[in-house]
Design a protein around this motif. Structure first.
Motif, PDB file in Angstrom:
ATOM      1  N   TYR A 175     -24.403  17.636  -4.074  1.00 43.18           N
ATOM      2  CA  TYR A 175     -23.743  17.021  -5.228  1.00 43.18           C
ATOM      3  C   TYR A 175     -22.243  17.318  -5.230  1.00 43.18           C
ATOM      4  N   CYS A 176     -21.896  18.535  -4.874  1.00 42.37           N
ATOM      5  CA  CYS A 176     -20.480  18.886  -4.773  1.00 42.37           C
ATOM      6  C   CYS A 176     -19.820  18.077  -3.664  1.00 42.37           C
ATOM      7  N   SER A 177     -20.536  17.883  -2.563  1.00 40.67           N
ATOM      8  CA  SER A 177     -19.991  17.075  -1.467  1.00 40.67           C
ATOM      9  C   SER A 177     -19.780  15.634  -1.888  1.00 40.67           C
ATOM     10  N   ILE A 178     -20.724  15.084  -2.637  1.00 41.64           N
ATOM     11  CA  ILE A 178     -20.610  13.686  -3.079  1.00 41.64           C
ATOM     12  C   ILE A 178     -19.436  13.512  -4.031  1.00 41.64           C
ATOM     13  N   VAL A 179     -19.318  14.371  -5.027  1.00 45.95           N
ATOM     14  CA  VAL A 179     -18.183  14.222  -5.947  1.00 45.95           C
ATOM     15  C   VAL A 179     -16.874  14.586  -5.256  1.00 45.95           C
ATOM     16  N   GLY A 180     -16.956  15.432  -4.222  1.00 53.09           N
ATOM     17  CA  GLY A 180     -15.766  15.724  -3.424  1.00 53.09           C
ATOM     18  C   GLY A 180     -15.277  14.495  -2.666  1.00 53.09           C
ATOM     19  N   ILE A 181     -16.217  13.677  -2.193  1.00 52.46           N
ATOM     20  CA  ILE A 181     -15.844  12.428  -1.542  1.00 52.46           C
ATOM     21  C   ILE A 181     -15.149  11.518  -2.544  1.00 52.46           C
ATOM     22  N   PHE A 182     -15.683  11.427  -3.761  1.00 53.70           N
ATOM     23  CA  PHE A 182     -15.028  10.614  -4.800  1.00 53.70           C
ATOM     24  C   PHE A 182     -13.597  11.077  -5.026  1.00 53.70           C
ATOM     25  N   SER A 183     -13.423  12.380  -5.145  1.00 55.14           N
ATOM     26  CA  SER A 183     -12.099  12.927  -5.409  1.00 55.14           C
ATOM     27  C   SER A 183     -11.139  12.660  -4.253  1.00 55.14           C
ATOM     28  N   THR A 184     -11.580  12.969  -3.044  1.00 58.34           N
ATOM     29  CA  THR A 184     -10.712  12.798  -1.881  1.00 58.34           C
ATOM     30  C   THR A 184     -10.430  11.329  -1.611  1.00 58.34           C
ATOM     31  N   PHE A 185     -11.462  10.494  -1.656  1.00 62.60           N
ATOM     32  CA  PHE A 185     -11.265   9.066  -1.432  1.00 62.60           C
ATOM     33  C   PHE A 185     -10.349   8.479  -2.496  1.00 62.60           C
ATOM     34  N   GLY A 186     -10.579   8.839  -3.752  1.00 62.81           N
ATOM     35  CA  GLY A 186      -9.751   8.315  -4.830  1.00 62.81           C
ATOM     36  C   GLY A 186      -8.289   8.694  -4.692  1.00 62.81           C
ATOM     37  N   SER A 187      -8.036   9.954  -4.394  1.00 62.88           N
ATOM     38  CA  SER A 187      -6.639  10.371  -4.276  1.00 62.88           C
ATOM     39  C   SER A 187      -5.985   9.789  -3.028  1.00 62.88           C
ATOM     40  N   GLN A 188      -6.714   9.708  -1.925  1.00 63.86           N
ATOM     41  CA  GLN A 188      -6.140   9.157  -0.695  1.00 63.86           C
ATOM     42  C   GLN A 188      -5.905   7.659  -0.790  1.00 63.86           C
ATOM     43  N   VAL A 189      -6.838   6.936  -1.397  1.00 68.76           N
ATOM     44  CA  VAL A 189      -6.646   5.487  -1.517  1.00 68.76           C
ATOM     45  C   VAL A 189      -5.474   5.196  -2.456  1.00 68.76           C
ATOM     46  N   SER A 190      -5.292   5.999  -3.491  1.00 71.77           N
ATOM     47  CA  SER A 190      -4.122   5.826  -4.355  1.00 71.77           C
ATOM     48  C   SER A 190      -2.835   6.113  -3.590  1.00 71.77           C
ATOM     49  N   LEU A 191      -2.834   7.186  -2.841  1.00 70.16           N
ATOM     50  CA  LEU A 191      -1.651   7.556  -2.066  1.00 70.16           C
ATOM     51  C   LEU A 191      -1.301   6.500  -1.022  1.00 70.16           C
ATOM     52  N   PHE A 192      -2.298   6.075  -0.249  1.00 74.77           N
ATOM     53  CA  PHE A 192      -2.046   5.072   0.787  1.00 74.77           C
ATOM     54  C   PHE A 192      -1.648   3.736   0.182  1.00 74.77           C
ATOM     55  N   SER A 193      -2.261   3.371  -0.937  1.00 73.52           N
ATOM     56  CA  SER A 193      -1.925   2.105  -1.589  1.00 73.52           C
ATOM     57  C   SER A 193      -0.492   2.127  -2.112  1.00 73.52           C
ATOM     58  N   LEU A 194      -0.096   3.227  -2.725  1.00 72.27           N
ATOM     59  CA  LEU A 194       1.281   3.345  -3.202  1.00 72.27           C
ATOM     60  C   LEU A 194       2.272   3.286  -2.044  1.00 72.27           C
ATOM     61  N   THR A 195       1.912   3.925  -0.934  1.00 71.99           N
ATOM     62  CA  THR A 195       2.783   3.887   0.241  1.00 71.99           C
ATOM     63  C   THR A 195       2.901   2.468   0.793  1.00 71.99           C
ATOM     64  N   ALA A 196       1.762   1.790   0.941  1.00 76.72           N
ATOM     65  CA  ALA A 196       1.786   0.419   1.454  1.00 76.72           C
ATOM     66  C   ALA A 196       2.530  -0.512   0.500  1.00 76.72           C
ATOM     67  N   LEU A 197       2.324  -0.344  -0.795  1.00 77.78           N
ATOM     68  CA  LEU A 197       3.009  -1.162  -1.789  1.00 77.78           C
ATOM     69  C   LEU A 197       4.515  -0.936  -1.730  1.00 77.78           C
ATOM     70  N   SER A 198       4.921   0.298  -1.598  1.00 76.50           N
ATOM     71  CA  SER A 198       6.349   0.607  -1.486  1.00 76.50           C
ATOM     72  C   SER A 198       6.946   0.013  -0.215  1.00 76.50           C
ATOM     73  N   LEU A 199       6.228   0.123   0.894  1.00 76.66           N
ATOM     74  CA  LEU A 199       6.724  -0.439   2.147  1.00 76.66           C
ATOM     75  C   LEU A 199       6.843  -1.963   2.074  1.00 76.66           C
ATOM     76  N   LEU A 200       5.856  -2.606   1.454  1.00 73.74           N
ATOM     77  CA  LEU A 200       5.937  -4.065   1.286  1.00 73.74           C
ATOM     78  C   LEU A 200       7.170  -4.463   0.478  1.00 73.74           C
ATOM     79  N   ARG A 201       7.425  -3.712  -0.566  1.00 71.33           N
ATOM     80  CA  ARG A 201       8.570  -4.038  -1.417  1.00 71.33           C
ATOM     81  C   ARG A 201       9.898  -3.740  -0.725  1.00 71.33           C
TER      82      ARG A 201
END
Length: 135
Positions: A52-78
């Motif tokens: 259960y800790c591993s599953i919610v850890g995936i949510f946390s890591t995936f959520g923070s990384q997808v936000s980070l990568f999306s912000l980076t890609a959005l900034s680069l596009l702009r």
């Protein structure tokens, strides 16, 4: 154009990432208050080694990384758009090619974040990422 579609999809990915981090925080808070109550310190190793800790850890890591990568890609596009100073089309039609470009960018962002969040759970890498609770 595909850049408008990519902008909208990247903002949606940022929302998804923030939602997943919020879901992670709610899950940890719920587990702490409902299951462990005042005995978390005694059960810490059990929780940290659980699936259960591993599953919610995936949510946390995936959520923070997808936000980070999306912000980076959005900034680069702009930044690219500012450098090019391309005029905006008046018809704003989105072709199939534009959809494939945007989908490729979104897929790269999401798959990179997913890979970073799941790799620590692969048994070969477990000793490298886990702090010794799983033997």
């Amino acid at each position: 154009s595909w850049k408008i579609l990519a902008n909208k999809l990247l903002v949606m990915l940022i929302k998804l990432g923030d939602f997943l981090v919020g879901a992670y925080l709610c899950a940890v808070g719920l587990v702490n208050s409902v299951i462990y109550r005042s005995s978390y310190c005694r059960s810490q190793n059990y929780w940290l080694a659980s699936i259960y800790c591993s599953i919610v850890g995936i949510f946390s890591t995936f959520g923070s990384q997808v936000s980070l990568f999306s912000l980076t890609a959005l900034s680069l596009l702009r930044v690219v758009e500012i450098i090019r100073a391309a005029p905006i089309d008046s018809n704003n039609r989105i072709s199939k090619r534009d959809i494939f470009k945007a989908a490729g960018l979104i897929s790269a962002v999401a798959l990179s974040a997913l890979a970073l969040s799941v790799v620590p759970l692969i048994p070969i890498f477990r000793d490298f990422f886990v702090n010794g609770l799983v033997y």
